[in-house]
Scaffold this active site. Structure first.
Site, PDB file in Angstrom:
ATOM      1  N   LYS A 189     -22.253  41.302  -6.265  1.00 17.60           N
ATOM      2  CA  LYS A 189     -23.143  42.340  -6.776  1.00 17.60           C
ATOM      3  C   LYS A 189     -22.539  42.790  -8.105  1.00 17.60           C
ATOM      4  O   LYS A 189     -22.221  43.971  -8.310  1.00 17.60           O
ATOM      5  CB  LYS A 189     -23.237  43.481  -5.739  1.00 17.60           C
ATOM      6  CG  LYS A 189     -24.318  44.494  -6.016  1.00 17.60           C
ATOM      7  CD  LYS A 189     -25.727  43.973  -5.754  1.00 17.60           C
ATOM      8  CE  LYS A 189     -26.754  44.969  -6.266  1.00 17.60           C
ATOM      9  NZ  LYS A 189     -28.143  44.474  -6.215  1.00 17.60           N
ATOM     10  N   ASP A 221     -28.455  40.409  -3.068  1.00 18.41           N
ATOM     11  CA  ASP A 221     -29.839  40.673  -2.636  1.00 18.41           C
ATOM     12  C   ASP A 221     -30.704  39.434  -2.887  1.00 18.41           C
ATOM     13  O   ASP A 221     -31.494  39.017  -2.033  1.00 18.41           O
ATOM     14  CB  ASP A 221     -30.417  41.916  -3.326  1.00 18.41           C
ATOM     15  CG  ASP A 221     -30.155  41.963  -4.823  1.00 18.41           C
ATOM     16  OD1 ASP A 221     -29.374  41.128  -5.341  1.00 18.41           O
ATOM     17  OD2 ASP A 221     -30.744  42.834  -5.498  1.00 18.41           O
ATOM     18  N   ASP A 245     -20.326  38.708   6.071  1.00 21.25           N
ATOM     19  CA  ASP A 245     -20.726  39.071   7.423  1.00 21.25           C
ATOM     20  C   ASP A 245     -22.252  39.040   7.527  1.00 21.25           C
ATOM     21  O   ASP A 245     -22.826  38.434   8.435  1.00 21.25           O
ATOM     22  CB  ASP A 245     -20.197  40.481   7.746  1.00 21.25           C
ATOM     23  CG  ASP A 245     -20.652  40.956   9.109  1.00 21.25           C
ATOM     24  OD1 ASP A 245     -20.610  40.152  10.054  1.00 21.25           O
ATOM     25  OD2 ASP A 245     -21.054  42.139   9.226  1.00 21.25           O
ATOM     26  N   ASP A 249     -24.888  35.833   9.284  1.00 20.00           N
ATOM     27  CA  ASP A 249     -25.863  36.034  10.358  1.00 20.00           C
ATOM     28  C   ASP A 249     -27.219  35.480   9.944  1.00 20.00           C
ATOM     29  O   ASP A 249     -27.909  34.810  10.716  1.00 20.00           O
ATOM     30  CB  ASP A 249     -26.027  37.528  10.693  1.00 20.00           C
ATOM     31  CG  ASP A 249     -25.165  37.954  11.865  1.00 20.00           C
ATOM     32  OD1 ASP A 249     -24.087  37.358  12.053  1.00 20.00           O
ATOM     33  OD2 ASP A 249     -25.568  38.887  12.583  1.00 20.00           O
TER      34      ASP A 249
HETATM   35  C1  IPM Z   1     -18.455  38.921  12.819  1.00 18.70           C
HETATM   36  C2  IPM Z   1     -18.698  40.238  13.490  1.00 18.70           C
HETATM   37  C3  IPM Z   1     -17.510  41.143  13.188  1.00 18.70           C
HETATM   38  C4  IPM Z   1     -17.454  41.344  11.695  1.00 18.70           C
HETATM   39  C5  IPM Z   1     -17.541  42.496  13.918  1.00 18.70           C
HETATM   40  C6  IPM Z   1     -17.696  42.326  15.407  1.00 18.70           C
HETATM   41  C7  IPM Z   1     -16.346  43.331  13.577  1.00 18.70           C
HETATM   42  O1  IPM Z   1     -19.895  40.790  13.085  1.00 18.70           O
HETATM   43  O2  IPM Z   1     -17.454  38.259  13.137  1.00 18.70           O
HETATM   44  O3  IPM Z   1     -19.265  38.560  11.979  1.00 18.70           O
HETATM   45  O4  IPM Z   1     -18.164  42.194  11.162  1.00 18.70           O
HETATM   46  O5  IPM Z   1     -16.693  40.630  11.054  1.00 18.70           O
HETATM   47 MG    MG Z   2     -21.048  39.522  11.890  1.00 17.90          MG
END
Ligand code: IPM
Ligand code: MG
Length: 354
Positions: A189, A221, A245, A249
């Protein structure tokens, strides 16, 4: 080869899936003539219940004394109300920082057999998805100074990076790109954050030593948008802790294979911690329906990165692919069709190992 492995089954489905990965590792050891010794430690909710802390010093010392760590998952609603310092997630953060694991590899790939499970249109994923999120894991806002004002009504968390922290993870990303499609995208960013501007400077400098790898920059973003618009564009996404993180996901979800994705947390020697990308799924714990494949593939990553056992790692990955193409499905990837239990899925993979 002799391998000392620390197992961290953790909470929820963690014990179920780690059990299957251990069966696979044992079979590999038997077939290829290795010896593995395991030590199991408690971490997360189970440790809170037993010892009132998410990770004991003893547990961390055991992990430190081994060659590699295999972790299931930690956390669950049972511990949602415990105080911040004592949350199960603290065990993960404690292991990462205590073991110095600054480099997190989170590959996101589409398995052709499961392409229908991707929430993206076929036209968007026609070129497949095969990207690697390289996430900085022991710095930034997760570990920066945080606090509250005396009246408790103002709170802060600090995102702080040194050039040395950026340089070492950047090298890992470029090395990874070298054995992939030779492209790194730095996600940041930099239009707002000073720390991002330092990332750009340092990463550009590191890039000079990797003339075979191209580098581009993308605001976070925009990157989150491009990931759903044209995921095939990405090879290696290099990013700081919190952006990594979030984006990892997103990246795992668009493959539709979250129960299949493994990850590695590494440092500069061969030590590593390996775990599935998914969480502890407490609602299905102990029911023999969890998908053990991400953990089994994490064990394969362990053999590859910590022990340089390429043949053995390939054998596991091939067995998983064979099982999938033969139609073996756990509930999460069965699309409403027939499925097998956690243990049976493990057995089907075991049968195809050699
Ligand atoms: C991950 C999880 C962890 C993170 C949490 C559980 C602390 O979301 O491994 O991605 O944020 O790193
Ligand atoms: Mg995570």
């Amino acid at each position: 080869m002799e391998m000392k492995i620390t197992l961290v089954p953790g909470d929820g489905i963690g014990p179920d899936i780690v059990h299957e990965a251990v069966r696979v590792l044992d079979k590999i050891a038997e077939v290829y003539g290795h010896s593995i010794s395991y030590k199991t430690i408690d971490a997360g909710g189970i440790s809170i219940d037993k010892y009132k802390v998410p990770l004991t010093d003893d547990a961390l010392e055991t992990a430190k004394a081994s060659d590699a760590v295999l972790l299931g998952a930690v956390g669950g609603p049972k511990w949602d109300h415990v105080e911040g310092k004592l949350r199960p997630e603290k065990a993960l953060l404690g292991l990462r920082s205590g073991l110095g694991l600054f480099c997190n590899f989170r590959p996101a790939v589409i398995y052709p057999e499961l392409a229908d499970a991707s929430p993206l249109k076929t036209s968007v994923i026609k070129d497949g998805i095969d990207l690697l999120v390289v996430r900085e894991l022991t710095g930034g806002i997760y570990f920066g100074e945080r606090g509250r004002s005396d009246d408790g009504r103002t709170a802060w968390d600090t995102m702080k990076y040194s050039d040395a922290e950026i340089e070492r993870i950047a090298k890992k990303a470029f090395e990874a790109a070298r054995v992939r499609r030779h492209h790194v995208t730095l996600v940041d960013k930099a239009n707002v954050l000073e720390s991002s501007r330092l990332w750009r400077e340092v990463v550009s400098e590191v890039a000079k030593s990797y003339s075979d790898v191209s580098l581009d920059f993308m605001y976070v973003d925009n990157a989150s948008m491009q990931l759903v618009r044209d995921p095939g564009h990405f090879d290696v996404l290099l990013t700081e802790n919190m952006f990594g993180d979030i984006l990892s996901d997103e990246a795992s979800m668009i493959t539709g294979s979250i129960g299949m994705l493994a990850s590695a947390s590494l440092r500069n020697d061969s030590f590593g911690m390996y775990e599935p990308i998914h969480g502890s799924a407490p609602d299905i714990a102990g029911m023999n329906i969890a998908n053990p494949i991400a953990t089994i593939l994490s064990a394969a990553m362990m053999l590859r990165y910590s022990f340089a056992l390429t043949k053995e790692a390939d054998a596991i990955e091939n067995a998983v692919k064979k099982a999938l193409s033969d139609g073996v499905r756990t509930k999460d990837i069965a699309a409403g069709g027939d499925f097998v239990g956690t243990d049976e899925c493990g057995s089907e993979i075991l049968r195809r190992l050699v």
